[in-house]
Every structure is written in C-alpha cells, then in structure tokens.
Design an enzyme around this catalytic site. Structure first.
Site, PDB file in Angstrom:
ATOM      1  N   ASP A 178       0.841  -1.195   0.000  1.00 34.84           N
ATOM      2  CA  ASP A 178       0.000   0.000   0.000  1.00 34.84           C
ATOM      3  C   ASP A 178       0.881   1.252   0.000  1.00 34.84           C
ATOM      4  O   ASP A 178       1.600   1.514   0.974  1.00 34.84           O
ATOM      5  CB  ASP A 178      -0.870  -0.069   1.275  1.00 34.84           C
ATOM      6  CG  ASP A 178      -2.120   0.761   1.195  1.00 34.84           C
ATOM      7  OD1 ASP A 178      -2.113   1.784   0.497  1.00 34.84           O
ATOM      8  OD2 ASP A 178      -3.114   0.397   1.860  1.00 34.84           O
ATOM      9  N   ASP A 187      -2.885   4.676  -2.293  1.00 31.28           N
ATOM     10  CA  ASP A 187      -3.800   5.389  -1.404  1.00 31.28           C
ATOM     11  C   ASP A 187      -4.235   6.721  -2.027  1.00 31.28           C
ATOM     12  O   ASP A 187      -3.402   7.429  -2.616  1.00 31.28           O
ATOM     13  CB  ASP A 187      -3.041   5.650  -0.082  1.00 31.28           C
ATOM     14  CG  ASP A 187      -3.933   6.150   1.030  1.00 31.28           C
ATOM     15  OD1 ASP A 187      -4.921   5.461   1.340  1.00 31.28           O
ATOM     16  OD2 ASP A 187      -3.631   7.223   1.592  1.00 31.28           O
ATOM     17  N   GLU A 198      -6.967   4.007  -5.169  1.00 36.40           N
ATOM     18  CA  GLU A 198      -8.134   4.431  -4.397  1.00 36.40           C
ATOM     19  C   GLU A 198      -8.558   5.791  -4.938  1.00 36.40           C
ATOM     20  O   GLU A 198      -7.801   6.756  -4.827  1.00 36.40           O
ATOM     21  CB  GLU A 198      -7.791   4.541  -2.907  1.00 36.40           C
ATOM     22  CG  GLU A 198      -9.021   4.860  -2.086  1.00 36.40           C
ATOM     23  CD  GLU A 198      -8.713   5.346  -0.674  1.00 36.40           C
ATOM     24  OE1 GLU A 198      -9.565   5.201   0.201  1.00 36.40           O
ATOM     25  OE2 GLU A 198      -7.611   5.881  -0.452  1.00 36.40           O
ATOM     26  N   HIS A 224     -10.847  -1.314   5.552  1.00 37.65           N
ATOM     27  CA  HIS A 224     -10.525  -0.808   6.884  1.00 37.65           C
ATOM     28  C   HIS A 224     -11.112   0.576   7.151  1.00 37.65           C
ATOM     29  O   HIS A 224     -10.935   1.120   8.230  1.00 37.65           O
ATOM     30  CB  HIS A 224      -9.005  -0.767   7.035  1.00 37.65           C
ATOM     31  CG  HIS A 224      -8.385   0.169   6.044  1.00 37.65           C
ATOM     32  ND1 HIS A 224      -8.352  -0.107   4.690  1.00 37.65           N
ATOM     33  CD2 HIS A 224      -7.822   1.382   6.192  1.00 37.65           C
ATOM     34  CE1 HIS A 224      -7.780   0.902   4.060  1.00 37.65           C
ATOM     35  NE2 HIS A 224      -7.449   1.822   4.949  1.00 37.65           N
ATOM     36  N   ASP A 225     -11.765   1.179   6.151  1.00 38.90           N
ATOM     37  CA  ASP A 225     -12.378   2.497   6.326  1.00 38.90           C
ATOM     38  C   ASP A 225     -13.901   2.419   6.392  1.00 38.90           C
ATOM     39  O   ASP A 225     -14.571   3.451   6.439  1.00 38.90           O
ATOM     40  CB  ASP A 225     -12.019   3.417   5.147  1.00 38.90           C
ATOM     41  CG  ASP A 225     -10.532   3.718   5.067  1.00 38.90           C
ATOM     42  OD1 ASP A 225      -9.884   3.780   6.130  1.00 38.90           O
ATOM     43  OD2 ASP A 225     -10.030   3.895   3.943  1.00 38.90           O
TER      44      ASP A 225
HETATM   45  C1  GLC Z   1      -7.183   6.276   2.608  1.00 37.85           C
HETATM   46  C2  GLC Z   1      -6.971   5.162   3.599  1.00 37.85           C
HETATM   47  C3  GLC Z   1      -7.386   5.644   4.947  1.00 37.85           C
HETATM   48  C4  GLC Z   1      -6.509   6.816   5.307  1.00 37.85           C
HETATM   49  C5  GLC Z   1      -6.544   7.902   4.227  1.00 37.85           C
HETATM   50  C6  GLC Z   1      -5.423   8.877   4.401  1.00 37.85           C
HETATM   51  O1  GLC Z   1      -8.502   6.630   2.480  1.00 37.85           O
HETATM   52  O2  GLC Z   1      -7.667   4.017   3.186  1.00 37.85           O
HETATM   53  O3  GLC Z   1      -7.322   4.655   5.928  1.00 37.85           O
HETATM   54  O4  GLC Z   1      -6.935   7.377   6.514  1.00 37.85           O
HETATM   55  O5  GLC Z   1      -6.393   7.365   2.942  1.00 37.85           O
HETATM   56  O6  GLC Z   1      -4.199   8.287   4.089  1.00 37.85           O
END
Ligand code: GLC
Ligand code: CA
Length: 536
Positions: A97, A192, A242, A316-317
């Site tokens: 990641d 990310d 993402e 995880h979010d």
């Molecule tokens: C993404 C991650 C999340 C994190 C954010 C900032 O959304 O999945 O867990 O807090 O990025 O890095």
C-alpha cells in the site's frame, strides 16, 4: 490489458488487527506469515496488506515516516522478506500500500522543510495566505508553522502533510519507493487516495470549502499516473488506485485497457447510499433504488468502455457490510452470503476484507473510550460541540466509525478471539464466541465455506471473470438482479436485499443453480436470498 488477474480474488489484511505473534496486542508480519495457509485455503491469489512502514501511527500507518523500512511494531525487514517468499511459494502475491498523497510530519523530508530548507519546502505545499478549507478528518486543512510564517496543506490530519506532486523531484522519490518494493518481489500495489495528488493550480485563489472537494482528479492526474507506471515498469502488475469522489469517465481512463495507467480503481459511490444528504455522520437505511442505479451505471459503463473495477463492500475504512446492508440478527448467515454473492458475481476484481468471509459485524462499542480512530474521535467532538447528545453521537459512531471494520480478526472462541495471547489494542465484539474461523471451518454451510465457493467459481467460470454485464428489471426494488454473458453462456444473479419474502417478475430464469443461500423456489425470493442460475 493485463488479464492474468481477471479470474482472481484479492484478500485485504489490516495488519494491526489480523494476527499478533508476540503477545503485545498488535497484529504483525509474523502473524500474517502464520496465517498464510488460511489465506491460501480461500483460493485468493493476491493479498493487499495495509501500510506497515515506519510511522508514528497518527492514522494507523497511513502517515509514513520512512517508506523503505518496517515499523518495529510490526516486525523487521527479514520478516517482510520471509512473508513475501512464503506467499510466493503458495502461489500468492502481495500488493503493498503506497501512501503517496502525503507523508508523516515526522518524515525526514518534512523535518527538513520545517527547518526552512527551500528544497524540501518545495516537497510540500506551503502558502502564505491559504483559503479557509476544512480537512477530510474534520478541522482546518491548513496548519500554520510559526517559525516559517506559512501554512501547509493537509487534506487529512495535520500530521499528514500533502506532498507537492508538481515538483518532479517528489515524483522521482516516489518512483524509487515503488522500485524498491518491486525489487523485493512484491507482485502489485495499491495506491492510497491517488486521485487527490494533483492539486488545482490556483490553490490560494479558491473560495472556502472542503479541501477534499477541491483536490480530486486534478489537472495533471493522468499524466502523473502514466509517468509513475511507465517509469517503474508496473504496467504488467496488478495495481489499484483508491479514487475518492470520482466519475465514471475518470475511472475509465484510470483503468484503461492499454495498461498505461492502473489495472483497476476503487470508488465509493455505492457506499454512500446510506449517507443522509450526502453526509457520513448521519443515520439512514440504504437507499436500494440508488444502489441499483449506481451499480447499473458503473458496471455497464465500465463494461462498454473496457474499464475495470475493484469490487468490494468492506475495507478498513468502512463499517461491516452485514451490519450495514444486511442483518446481524435472524438472517445473519443468509444476508452475509447474499451480499458476498452480489459482489463476487459482478464484472471486476472482488476484494475480501479480513473477517468479511466470516460475517464479522460492527464493533458495538458502548463508550467513546472504546474508539481509537482519529476520524471517529474528531467527529465525536465536532458532533458534541454542535449540540448532538452523547447517545446520538455514539449511535452514529456505532454505525459509521472506521473502527467497526478494525476490530481484530476472530480466529477462535478462546482468549481475545485467538488474535493475541495478550490484550488486543482494540476491543473485540462479544459475538466472537460464535463468529470465528474455527467454528466456521467446522460448519459446511458456513459463510466462510460459501466465500471459498464464490472464489472458486470465479476462477473456473469465464462467464464470471470475463463476461459482459447488464442489470435487469426484477419488478421489485428490493431485489437487485443482473445478467452476465459470454458466448452461449448466460448467468442470472438475483439478490433480495430485504428481510421479507419478495416476488420477482419478468425475469427469464432457466438453467441450473450455480450457487445460492436458500434452496429457493425461483419464483419467491426468501429473505436475503441470493440465487445464481447458469444457462448454457
Ligand atoms: C485512505 C486510507 C485511509 C486513510 C486515508 C489517508 O482513504 O484508506 O485509511 O486514513 O487514505 O491516508
Ligand atoms: Ca505483535
């Protein structure tokens, strides 16, 4: 396009909560190593593991202070190398990641920037008079540094300063990080919040507002992604970006079949159908009509243009899907299986988030002291300051907090669900006594065994991995249905998203049942029934 992963499924590990090998209550790399056999038994080919690099853990590792070293809390570089090699021996590849939108404020680049070194200040986004923007985690998005007399931009926490991707040196540094992990044998990458890295050119002239809304799909985003992919030679690997609050048109480009950008994208529109007026910190049942529309637009749109989607309900979010769009009570098993079926039969690459394959539920925390996530703690304060009662604020966190998805993996009915021999860093819901790997291994009809079957079907039926997709009118808003087709094969998928018996009309179903969670009559859908029929 790189087709080799099209019939694969990805498993996501949140390191801190997966398996603790040394009793300190925190999951670690050796814990992952000890469970590779379990992961392999699911039939998945890739494992996305959330960041375990050096970090002060202000955002649980999404605040990286050294991209090339393992956080001692999670293990050592030797553990990491062994983990990669052991997965490889089982035919599985890791996706690491890469958190490249920002670093930790404790990264040496930022420390140098804070001393006023102009070279490193230009690695970040410093301004004299920035606009009034709010950050994604709540509170202002610009932090003042008195010694410099300037503000820096952080879309997330103040401890996560945003990198300046317009500086070519920054892009080179990040490419080097990718090359480093690639040379260690990593098979793919997750990037990310990647669509936030190219910022609007005229930052300081923009009006007040939400920083996240201004910084997405920015002016140079495709150029930067193409450069990153080309210069690191990852075009043939499995890569996922993402992509927050993005559009179909953008995601078609991000995952274009030529392989010049990424293999696929995550987007989140389908996980906002329970946001009242678009707000996360609200309570609302999912709008199934909207859910159907979103899937129709994205699945059919990506299909038509040759784009590719990452398919998922959980990460995880996100809160746990069985608690969110399913039923934790009477129809726990049925609804978890139905939700799995819906995602796993779609066109794209499915992701299983640790514990989803067990039907793990939300955390059911009773007090604010149980929460650990920076976002939950910030919004609790914001809600209370706005006059929301304690009970209401806790009810909202109970449904929406990211900690719901971060409680430890439930391995057994024993001490701390078999996650640690010590005390877990985050409390474990009481239902681990019945919802755990050991119990589900022993039950042929378990959610776990059903997920294994879903993974196997994708591997064996090209109509699932490669077929076209089209949503169908079931004559009933609560029953979502779609068709997959390849050559003379046709697959019909029907999913009842409600806890009541529902009828379906106008759907042509003939053929054999490939998988389902009730021994259904085909005419009446039972509560949370999922039915997959193969013709041809
Ligand atoms: C993404 C991650 C999340 C994190 C954010 C900032 O959304 O999945 O867990 O807090 O990025 O890095
Ligand atoms: Ca540990």
């Amino acid at each position: 396009m790189q087709d080799k992963y099209k019939n694969s499924t990805v498993y996501q590990i949140y390191v801190k909560s997966f398996c603790d090998s040394n009793g300190d209550g925190i999951g670690d790399l050796n814990g992952i190593r000890s469970k590779l056999g379990y992961i392999h038994s699911l039939g998945v080919k890739y494992i996305w593991v959330t960041p375990f690099f050096c970090s002060p853990m202000a955002d649980n590792g999404y605040d990286v202070s050294d991209y090339r070293n393992v956080n001692p809390m999670f293990g050592t570089m030797q553990d990491c190398e062994a983990m990669i090699a052991e997965a490889d021996a089982l035919g599985m590849g890791f996706m690491f990641d890469m958190v490249f939108n920002h670093t930790s404020d404790e990264h040496e680049w930022f420390r140098k920037a804070l001393t006023g070194d102009p070279e490193y200040m230009d690695y970040y986004i410093f301004r004299d008079n920035p606009p009034e923007w709010t950050s994604i985690f709540g509170g202002p998005a610009w932090e003042y540094v008195p010694s410099l007399g300037k503000y820096y931009l952080h879309l997330f926490d103040p401890k996560q300063p945003d990198l300046n991707w317009d500086n070519p040196k920054v892009r080179e540094e990040l490419k080097d990080v990718v090359r480093f992990w690639k040379s260690k044998g990593v098979k793919g990458f997750r990037f990310d919040v990647l669509n936030r890295v190219s910022k609007p050119g005229n930052l300081t002239s923009l009006p007040p507002g939400n920083a996240g809304a201004y910084c997405k799909d920015g002016p140079h985003i495709h150029e930067y992604i193409q450069e990153l992919v080309r210069d690191t030679g990852i075009g043939e690997m499995i890569t996922v970006g993402e992509m927050a609050s993005t559009t179909l048109e953008q995601c078609i480009k991000y995952s274009n079949p030529s392989g010049s950008e990424l293999s696929m994208c995550f987007n989140f529109h389908h996980l906002k159908v329970d946001y009242k007026d678009g707000g996360k910190w609200t309570l609302m049942p999912p709008d199934l009509h909207e859910l159907r529309q979103i899937f129709t637009t994205w699945q059919e749109g990506m299909n038509a243009a040759g784009g590719w989607q990452a398919l998922f309900w959980c990460n995880h979010d996100q809160p746990r899907i069985v608690s969110r769009f399913g039923d934790e009570g009477q129809y726990w098993k049925e609804s978890a299986k139905m939700l799995g079926t819906f995602i796993h039969m779609l066109r794209g690459t499915p992701y299983i988030y640790q514990g989803e394959e067990l039907g793990m539920t939300n955390a059911h925390f009773r007090s604010i002291d149980d929460y650990r996530d920076v976002e939950a703690l910030n919004y609790y304060r914001i809600m209370r300051d706005n006059g929301t009662s304690e009970a209401d604020a806790l009810a909202i966190l109970g449904a929406k907090s990211r900690d719901n998805g971060r409680t430890p993996m439930q391995w057994t009915a024993g001490h701390e669900a078999g996650f640690t021999s010590g005390t877990s860093w985050l409390s474990i819901p009481d239902n681990y006594m019945s919802i755990n790997v050991e119990a589900e291994e022993n039950d042929p009809g378990s959610i776990l065994n059903y997920y294994r079957e879903l993974v196997r079907l994708r591997e064996n039926y090209p109509v699932i991995s490669e077929g076209s997709v089209k949503f169908i009118d079931t004559g009933n808003d609560k029953v979502l249905g779609y068709e997959r087709a390849l050559g003379s094969q046709r697959l019909v998928v029907l999913c009842n998203f409600s806890g009541s018996d529902e009828t379906v009309s106008g759907v042509d179903i003939k053929g054999k049942v490939l998988i389902g969670n009730w021994s259904g009559s085909h005419r009446m859908m039972k509560p949370y029934e999922a039915l997959v029929i193969l013709e041809g």
